[in-house]
Motif scaffolding. Structure first.
Motif, PDB file in Angstrom:
ATOM      1  N   PRO A  21      21.594 -22.229  21.508  1.00 35.60           N
ATOM      2  CA  PRO A  21      21.492 -22.018  22.949  1.00 35.60           C
ATOM      3  C   PRO A  21      21.840 -20.474  23.157  1.00 35.60           C
ATOM      4  O   PRO A  21      22.738 -20.007  22.745  1.00 35.60           O
ATOM      5  CB  PRO A  21      22.421 -22.650  23.764  1.00 35.60           C
ATOM      6  N   ASP A  22      20.774 -19.774  23.960  1.00 34.66           N
ATOM      7  CA  ASP A  22      20.844 -18.538  24.168  1.00 34.66           C
ATOM      8  C   ASP A  22      21.722 -18.085  25.336  1.00 34.66           C
ATOM      9  O   ASP A  22      22.312 -19.034  25.951  1.00 34.66           O
ATOM     10  CB  ASP A  22      19.514 -17.619  24.097  1.00 34.66           C
ATOM     11  N   LEU A  23      22.020 -16.984  25.735  1.00 36.01           N
ATOM     12  CA  LEU A  23      22.715 -16.622  26.753  1.00 36.01           C
ATOM     13  C   LEU A  23      22.281 -17.152  28.118  1.00 36.01           C
ATOM     14  O   LEU A  23      23.031 -17.587  28.755  1.00 36.01           O
ATOM     15  CB  LEU A  23      22.929 -14.971  27.044  1.00 36.01           C
ATOM     16  N   ALA A  24      20.958 -17.223  28.247  1.00 38.32           N
ATOM     17  CA  ALA A  24      20.227 -17.949  29.460  1.00 38.32           C
ATOM     18  C   ALA A  24      20.639 -19.296  29.725  1.00 38.32           C
ATOM     19  O   ALA A  24      20.852 -19.825  30.596  1.00 38.32           O
ATOM     20  CB  ALA A  24      18.775 -17.205  29.574  1.00 38.32           C
ATOM     21  N   GLN A  25      20.740 -19.909  28.456  1.00 39.14           N
ATOM     22  CA  GLN A  25      20.742 -21.319  28.541  1.00 39.14           C
ATOM     23  C   GLN A  25      22.375 -21.642  29.093  1.00 39.14           C
ATOM     24  O   GLN A  25      22.879 -22.596  29.519  1.00 39.14           O
ATOM     25  CB  GLN A  25      20.408 -21.869  27.197  1.00 39.14           C
ATOM     26  N   ILE A  26      23.343 -20.859  28.152  1.00 42.57           N
ATOM     27  CA  ILE A  26      24.820 -20.939  28.569  1.00 42.57           C
ATOM     28  C   ILE A  26      24.928 -20.877  30.136  1.00 42.57           C
ATOM     29  O   ILE A  26      25.337 -21.466  30.726  1.00 42.57           O
ATOM     30  CB  ILE A  26      25.554 -20.085  27.835  1.00 42.57           C
ATOM     31  N   TYR A  99      31.936 -16.604  26.810  1.00 41.06           N
ATOM     32  CA  TYR A  99      31.493 -16.103  25.688  1.00 41.06           C
ATOM     33  C   TYR A  99      30.977 -17.118  24.814  1.00 41.06           C
ATOM     34  O   TYR A  99      31.212 -17.973  23.990  1.00 41.06           O
ATOM     35  CB  TYR A  99      32.761 -15.431  24.896  1.00 41.06           C
ATOM     36  N   ARG A 100      29.517 -16.845  24.580  1.00 40.47           N
ATOM     37  CA  ARG A 100      28.791 -17.791  23.828  1.00 40.47           C
ATOM     38  C   ARG A 100      29.098 -18.111  22.536  1.00 40.47           C
ATOM     39  O   ARG A 100      29.190 -19.303  22.210  1.00 40.47           O
ATOM     40  CB  ARG A 100      27.088 -17.218  24.119  1.00 40.47           C
ATOM     41  N   ARG A 101      29.320 -17.074  21.630  1.00 35.50           N
ATOM     42  CA  ARG A 101      29.515 -17.458  20.429  1.00 35.50           C
ATOM     43  C   ARG A 101      30.921 -18.268  20.083  1.00 35.50           C
ATOM     44  O   ARG A 101      30.704 -19.221  19.497  1.00 35.50           O
ATOM     45  CB  ARG A 101      29.585 -16.290  19.482  1.00 35.50           C
ATOM     46  N   PRO A 102      31.941 -18.021  20.794  1.00 37.91           N
ATOM     47  CA  PRO A 102      33.083 -18.750  20.587  1.00 37.91           C
ATOM     48  C   PRO A 102      32.928 -20.146  21.181  1.00 37.91           C
ATOM     49  O   PRO A 102      33.368 -21.013  20.733  1.00 37.91           O
ATOM     50  CB  PRO A 102      34.397 -18.064  21.262  1.00 37.91           C
ATOM     51  N   ILE A 103      32.342 -20.233  22.541  1.00 37.78           N
ATOM     52  CA  ILE A 103      31.709 -21.735  22.921  1.00 37.78           C
ATOM     53  C   ILE A 103      30.887 -22.406  21.690  1.00 37.78           C
ATOM     54  O   ILE A 103      31.288 -23.708  21.510  1.00 37.78           O
ATOM     55  CB  ILE A 103      31.240 -21.432  24.213  1.00 37.78           C
ATOM     56  N   LEU A 104      30.092 -22.012  21.208  1.00 40.25           N
ATOM     57  CA  LEU A 104      29.252 -22.372  20.281  1.00 40.25           C
ATOM     58  C   LEU A 104      30.031 -22.969  19.077  1.00 40.25           C
ATOM     59  O   LEU A 104      29.678 -24.096  18.545  1.00 40.25           O
ATOM     60  CB  LEU A 104      27.987 -21.779  20.002  1.00 40.25           C
ATOM     61  N   ASP A 105      30.818 -22.005  18.637  1.00 35.24           N
ATOM     62  CA  ASP A 105      31.810 -22.524  17.501  1.00 35.24           C
ATOM     63  C   ASP A 105      32.611 -23.716  17.872  1.00 35.24           C
ATOM     64  O   ASP A 105      32.798 -24.789  17.110  1.00 35.24           O
ATOM     65  CB  ASP A 105      32.802 -21.309  16.831  1.00 35.24           C
ATOM     66  N   ALA A 116      29.714 -30.514  28.685  1.00 34.85           N
ATOM     67  CA  ALA A 116      30.979 -30.652  28.999  1.00 34.85           C
ATOM     68  C   ALA A 116      32.054 -29.451  28.430  1.00 34.85           C
ATOM     69  O   ALA A 116      32.940 -29.239  29.310  1.00 34.85           O
ATOM     70  CB  ALA A 116      31.624 -31.950  28.249  1.00 34.85           C
ATOM     71  N   LEU A 117      31.910 -28.806  27.470  1.00 35.91           N
ATOM     72  CA  LEU A 117      32.453 -27.759  27.241  1.00 35.91           C
ATOM     73  C   LEU A 117      32.532 -26.570  27.831  1.00 35.91           C
ATOM     74  O   LEU A 117      33.408 -25.805  28.410  1.00 35.91           O
ATOM     75  CB  LEU A 117      32.181 -27.012  25.501  1.00 35.91           C
ATOM     76  N   VAL A 118      31.183 -26.163  28.285  1.00 38.14           N
ATOM     77  CA  VAL A 118      30.929 -24.810  29.209  1.00 38.14           C
ATOM     78  C   VAL A 118      31.534 -25.464  30.445  1.00 38.14           C
ATOM     79  O   VAL A 118      32.084 -24.567  31.177  1.00 38.14           O
ATOM     80  CB  VAL A 118      29.344 -24.755  29.403  1.00 38.14           C
ATOM     81  N   THR A 119      31.346 -26.563  31.092  1.00 38.37           N
ATOM     82  CA  THR A 119      32.102 -26.996  32.279  1.00 38.37           C
ATOM     83  C   THR A 119      33.580 -26.741  32.130  1.00 38.37           C
ATOM     84  O   THR A 119      34.471 -26.210  33.047  1.00 38.37           O
ATOM     85  CB  THR A 119      31.815 -28.531  32.610  1.00 38.37           C
ATOM     86  N   HIS A 120      33.987 -27.257  30.928  1.00 35.07           N
ATOM     87  CA  HIS A 120      35.535 -26.982  30.850  1.00 35.07           C
ATOM     88  C   HIS A 120      36.159 -25.667  30.981  1.00 35.07           C
ATOM     89  O   HIS A 120      36.953 -25.138  31.714  1.00 35.07           O
ATOM     90  CB  HIS A 120      36.103 -27.584  29.526  1.00 35.07           C
ATOM     91  N   VAL A 121      35.338 -24.849  30.151  1.00 32.96           N
ATOM     92  CA  VAL A 121      35.611 -23.336  30.317  1.00 32.96           C
ATOM     93  C   VAL A 121      35.503 -22.707  31.406  1.00 32.96           C
ATOM     94  O   VAL A 121      36.489 -21.830  32.130  1.00 32.96           O
ATOM     95  CB  VAL A 121      34.946 -22.286  29.004  1.00 32.96           C
ATOM     96  N   LEU A 122      34.576 -22.914  32.342  1.00 35.78           N
ATOM     97  CA  LEU A 122      34.123 -22.432  33.358  1.00 35.78           C
ATOM     98  C   LEU A 122      35.205 -22.976  34.543  1.00 35.78           C
ATOM     99  O   LEU A 122      35.598 -22.350  35.415  1.00 35.78           O
ATOM    100  CB  LEU A 122      32.745 -22.957  34.189  1.00 35.78           C
ATOM    101  N   VAL A 123      35.520 -24.175  34.702  1.00 32.78           N
ATOM    102  CA  VAL A 123      36.449 -24.629  35.750  1.00 32.78           C
ATOM    103  C   VAL A 123      37.907 -24.050  35.270  1.00 32.78           C
ATOM    104  O   VAL A 123      38.597 -23.610  36.340  1.00 32.78           O
ATOM    105  CB  VAL A 123      36.545 -26.399  35.468  1.00 32.78           C
ATOM    106  N   HIS A 124      38.197 -23.970  33.923  1.00 30.16           N
ATOM    107  CA  HIS A 124      39.565 -23.030  33.719  1.00 30.16           C
ATOM    108  C   HIS A 124      39.701 -21.615  34.439  1.00 30.16           C
ATOM    109  O   HIS A 124      40.271 -21.193  35.086  1.00 30.16           O
ATOM    110  CB  HIS A 124      39.786 -23.103  32.221  1.00 30.16           C
TER     111      HIS A 124
END
Length: 145
Positions: A21-26, A99-105, A116-124
């Protein structure tokens, strides 16, 4: 008939689902997660900027004492709501950085869904905006999941 029309490599490369996923998709996943937050929280997030970058910049990593750019998935820049006052004129907008790359890793390593991961980071990071405790953040994340 050209050789490329039957090559499985060319077909796979043409399929966007084969790319990370690219920046826009994240950003789309982050905005969707924001929309799932309770209305009382969303009302206080209208002026918060959501910014997606591949990595935190060197100055941010240095300031936080982080050597590995893959170690930081998100960051809140701003003052928590409880610390704001009417004399804050001219202040920069509050920003939630993802930060896309660490999230993707982390996504690849954990097997947790990207949503779920993007939601977790965002909510934090939203939690930092509100000055919430970790327990409060977990409750908020459960309501946004």
């Amino acid at each position: 008939m050209s050789a490329s029309s039957h090559s499985p490599y060319v077909t796979a490369m043409a399929d966007p689902a084969t790319y990370a996923p690219d920046l826009a998709q994240i950003e789309q996943l982050a905005r969707a997660a924001l929309e799932r937050l309770p209305p009382a929280f969303r009302a206080h997030l209208a002026d918060v900027v959501i910014r997606i970058d591949d990595f935190a910049d060197d100055a941010t990593l240095d300031e936080m004492g982080i050597d590995d750019p893959f170690a930081l998935t998100g960051l809140y820049s701003g003052r928590p709501i409880g610390d704001k006052s009417s004399s804050d004129s001219g202040a920069l907008p509050d920003i939630i950085h993802l930060y896309r790359r660490p999230i993707l890793d982390e996504w690849a390593e954990t097997g947790v869904s990207l949503e779920a991961l993007v939601t977790h980071v965002l909510v934090h990071e939203v939690g930092h905006h509100f000055g919430l405790s970790d327990a409060d953040m977990h409750a908020l994340e459960d309501s946004a999941g």
